[in-house]
Write a protein that holds these residues in place. Structure first.
Motif, short mmCIF file in Angstrom:
data_model
loop_
_atom_site.label_atom_id
_atom_site.label_comp_id
_atom_site.label_asym_id
_atom_site.label_seq_id
_atom_site.Cartn_x
_atom_site.Cartn_y
_atom_site.Cartn_z
N ILE A 1 0.85 -1.19 0.00
CA ILE A 1 0.00 0.00 0.00
C ILE A 1 0.89 1.24 0.00
CG2 ILE A 1 -1.80 -1.20 1.29
CD1 ILE A 1 -1.04 0.62 3.69
N ASP A 2 0.31 2.33 -0.46
CA ASP A 2 0.99 3.63 -0.40
C ASP A 2 0.66 4.22 0.97
OD1 ASP A 2 1.84 6.26 -0.60
OD2 ASP A 2 1.31 6.42 -2.72
N VAL A 3 1.54 3.98 1.93
CA VAL A 3 1.26 4.35 3.32
C VAL A 3 0.99 5.84 3.45
CG1 VAL A 3 2.20 4.37 5.67
CG2 VAL A 3 2.68 2.43 4.16
N ASP A 4 1.75 6.67 2.77
CA ASP A 4 1.58 8.12 2.89
C ASP A 4 0.22 8.58 2.41
OD1 ASP A 4 4.08 8.43 4.00
OD2 ASP A 4 5.07 8.86 2.08
N ARG A 5 -0.30 7.96 1.34
CA ARG A 5 -1.58 8.39 0.80
C ARG A 5 -2.74 8.05 1.73
NH1 ARG A 5 -4.10 7.15 -3.37
NH2 ARG A 5 -5.02 9.21 -3.43
N PHE A 6 -2.57 7.05 2.58
CA PHE A 6 -3.64 6.67 3.50
C PHE A 6 -3.52 7.36 4.87
CE2 PHE A 6 -4.35 3.39 0.38
CZ PHE A 6 -5.72 3.22 0.42
N ARG A 7 -2.48 8.16 5.04
CA ARG A 7 -2.31 8.86 6.32
C ARG A 7 -3.52 9.75 6.59
NH1 ARG A 7 2.45 10.78 5.55
NH2 ARG A 7 3.53 9.11 6.66
N PRO B 1 -6.34 8.16 18.76
CA PRO B 1 -5.55 8.95 17.79
C PRO B 1 -5.53 8.26 16.44
CG PRO B 1 -4.38 8.69 19.88
CD PRO B 1 -5.55 7.77 19.93
N ARG B 2 -5.68 9.01 15.36
CA ARG B 2 -5.70 8.42 14.03
C ARG B 2 -4.27 8.33 13.48
NH1 ARG B 2 -10.87 8.25 11.31
NH2 ARG B 2 -9.66 7.48 9.55
N THR B 3 -3.48 7.53 14.13
CA THR B 3 -2.09 7.32 13.69
C THR B 3 -1.92 5.89 13.21
OG1 THR B 3 -1.45 6.79 15.97
CG2 THR B 3 -1.14 9.07 15.23
N ALA B 4 -1.10 5.71 12.20
CA ALA B 4 -0.87 4.38 11.63
C ALA B 4 0.11 3.60 12.49
CB ALA B 4 -0.33 4.51 10.21
N PRO B 5 -0.18 2.34 12.80
CA PRO B 5 0.80 1.53 13.53
C PRO B 5 2.02 1.26 12.65
CG PRO B 5 -1.05 0.18 12.79
CD PRO B 5 -1.41 1.59 12.48
N GLU B 6 3.12 1.02 13.29
CA GLU B 6 4.38 0.81 12.56
C GLU B 6 4.29 -0.35 11.60
OE1 GLU B 6 8.03 1.70 11.23
OE2 GLU B 6 6.86 2.87 12.67
N VAL B 7 3.43 -1.31 11.90
CA VAL B 7 3.34 -2.51 11.07
C VAL B 7 2.90 -2.19 9.65
CG1 VAL B 7 0.92 -3.02 11.66
CG2 VAL B 7 2.46 -4.87 11.02
N THR B 8 2.18 -1.08 9.44
CA THR B 8 1.74 -0.76 8.08
C THR B 8 2.93 -0.53 7.14
OG1 THR B 8 1.51 1.58 8.66
CG2 THR B 8 -0.46 0.20 8.83
N HIS B 9 4.06 -0.09 7.69
CA HIS B 9 5.24 0.10 6.85
C HIS B 9 5.81 -1.24 6.38
CE1 HIS B 9 5.51 4.45 7.44
NE2 HIS B 9 5.11 4.21 8.68
N HIS B 10 5.50 -2.31 7.10
CA HIS B 10 5.88 -3.65 6.67
C HIS B 10 5.23 -3.98 5.33
CE1 HIS B 10 6.98 -7.89 7.09
NE2 HIS B 10 5.74 -8.21 6.78
N TYR B 11 4.08 -3.35 5.07
CA TYR B 11 3.35 -3.61 3.85
C TYR B 11 3.40 -2.42 2.89
CZ TYR B 11 1.43 -7.71 6.21
OH TYR B 11 1.29 -8.92 6.85
N SER B 12 4.44 -1.62 2.95
CA SER B 12 4.56 -0.49 2.03
C SER B 12 4.83 -1.00 0.62
CB SER B 12 5.67 0.46 2.47
OG SER B 12 6.94 -0.10 2.19
N ILE B 13 4.32 -0.30 -0.37
CA ILE B 13 4.47 -0.72 -1.77
C ILE B 13 5.94 -0.68 -2.19
CG2 ILE B 13 4.04 1.59 -2.68
CD1 ILE B 13 3.00 -1.84 -4.23
N THR B 14 6.72 0.23 -1.65
CA THR B 14 8.14 0.29 -2.02
C THR B 14 8.87 -0.96 -1.54
OG1 THR B 14 8.55 1.61 -0.02
CG2 THR B 14 8.28 2.80 -2.07
#
Length: 384
Positions: A167-173, A342-355
């Motif tokens: 996923i594009d983590v930044d776009r879903f922030r 708080p609407r913050t993304a857990p660190e685990v979402t970066h595990h699934y980053s598209i890059t």
């Protein structure tokens, strides 16, 4: 490197949109062939500058598509062919070998325990899949769960590589201004508690469970269903008969990446939600749940390998729910009673980053290209 991606169709769906997002991050010269349905995602790929070709396949048994596909591959002088979805894998792998391509990779996006892309897992489906699988270099599973299913099917473990969907983590922030703007655009009342459901509107996704759950919740609870599909009329009728049609919104198909179409995109819609619920009993990854986590949402799910394959503490805001509408209504009420988070993304979402996924796939490509020429010789040719 020059690669050709072959996919069954390019209407809006998880695998199709994942392909478009992936091509934006792969450092490879890529073309795309669709066997059928050059739909909305084909238009998006073209807008991205990707060459899209349509084979015009007429049904599952259109064997004339095989030589047509082989000619396209041969003319393109591709170094690697990458197939996506069942029909594209069954036709694309032999076509690639007939064309003498150097390496063939396939991604298995949707293998469940009892079905694959909506088709029952009969002995014939399995046999055809395994026969074509032997013609490839490797098979990519989008989760460890899918890798285990492939092994049980008979795919040799050394030929399986796990490359999660990305996923594009930044776009879903989460963006509070985008949330308010989208909620106004949808006509949601101030203070509405919005339960989101994202995916194809088909029977297997069980969105009717959420419609019936809504009848057990206070009137300020709304259901936002994002996606299109054959069950939309059925779900609309179900909501009407249950007396909650005025609290159920259907957005239709929404892109994962910007494509200039009218209406809010998926990240805007997740910003507008307060919770995501995924009652589908059989998933191969669970992309919507990961995207929701990236938007800081609590998630209720019935099946989500992307979460289940992680340590239990990695996604604290995700909870598995077993049961039907009553269980989901109870779980939704409990999440709301716990108060806003708080609407913050857990660190685990970066595990699934598209890059990260694209980089892992490049490793798979490199390994396929370095395979011995004898193992990749064209069909009917003698090993060199």
């Amino acid at each position: 490197m020059k690669a050709l991606h072959i996919i069954t169709g390019l209407g809006v769906g998880g695998a199709e949109q994942q392909l478009r997002l992936l091509l934006r991050h792969l450092p490879v010269d890529c073309d795309v062939v669709t066997l059928t349905n050059p739909g909305t995602v084909a238009e998006g790929l073209t807008a991205d500058g990707v060459r899209v070709m349509h084979i015009g396949m007429d049904g599952n048994r259109d064997l004339s598509a095989l030589p047509r596909l082989a000619r396209v591959i041969r003319a393109g002088r591709y170094d690697l062919v990458h197939t996506h979805l069942y029909r594209a894998c069954v036709y694309g792998r032999p076509a690639a070998r007939l064309a003498g391509v150097r390496a063939v990779v396939a991604t298995e996006h949707s293998l469940g325990d009892s079905q694959m892309e909506g088709r029952r897992l009969t002995p014939g489906v399995r046999a055809l899949y395994l026969a074509s699988e032997r013609l490839g270099s490797s098979t990519v599973a989008v989760s460890a769960t899918v890798a285990d299913r492939l092994k049980r099917w008979g795919v040799p473990a050394p030929r399986i590589e796990v490359v999660p969907n990305g996923i594009d983590v930044d776009r879903f922030r989460f963006d509070p201004e985008r949330r308010e703007r989208t909620r106004r655009r949808l006509g949601l009342p101030e203070g509405a508690y919005v339960i989101g459901g994202v995916g194809r509107l088909t029977r297997g996704k069980r969105f009717d469970v959420l419609v019936h759950a809504l009848t057990r919740l206070p009137d300020d609870h709304w259901l936002l269903l994002v996606g299109g599909g054959p069950d939309e009329p059925i779900l609309r009728r179900t909501a009407h008969e249950a007396g909650v049609a005025h609290r159920v919104l259907f957005t239709g198909e929404r892109p994962y990446v910007p494509d200039g179409s009218p209406g809010p995109d998926l990240p805007s819609l997740t910003s507008a939600m307060d919770l995501l619920a995924s009652p589908s009993m059989e998933e191969s990854f669970g992309l919507a749940a990961v995207e929701a986590l990236a938007s800081g949402l609590p998630v209720l799910y019935a099946s989500c390998p992307a979460i289940e394959d992680l340590p239990p503490s990695a996604a604290a805001d995700a909870r598995r729910v077993r049961g039907g509408s009553e269980a989901y209504a109870r779980a939704i009420a409990e999440v709301r009673a716990a108060g806003p988070r708080p609407r913050t993304a857990p660190e685990v979402t970066h595990h699934y980053s598209i890059t990260r996924s694209a980089a892992r796939l490049m490793d798979v490509y490199a390994a396929a290209l370095s395979s011995s020429s004898s193992s990749l010789s064209p069909l009917g040719a003698s090993p060199s």
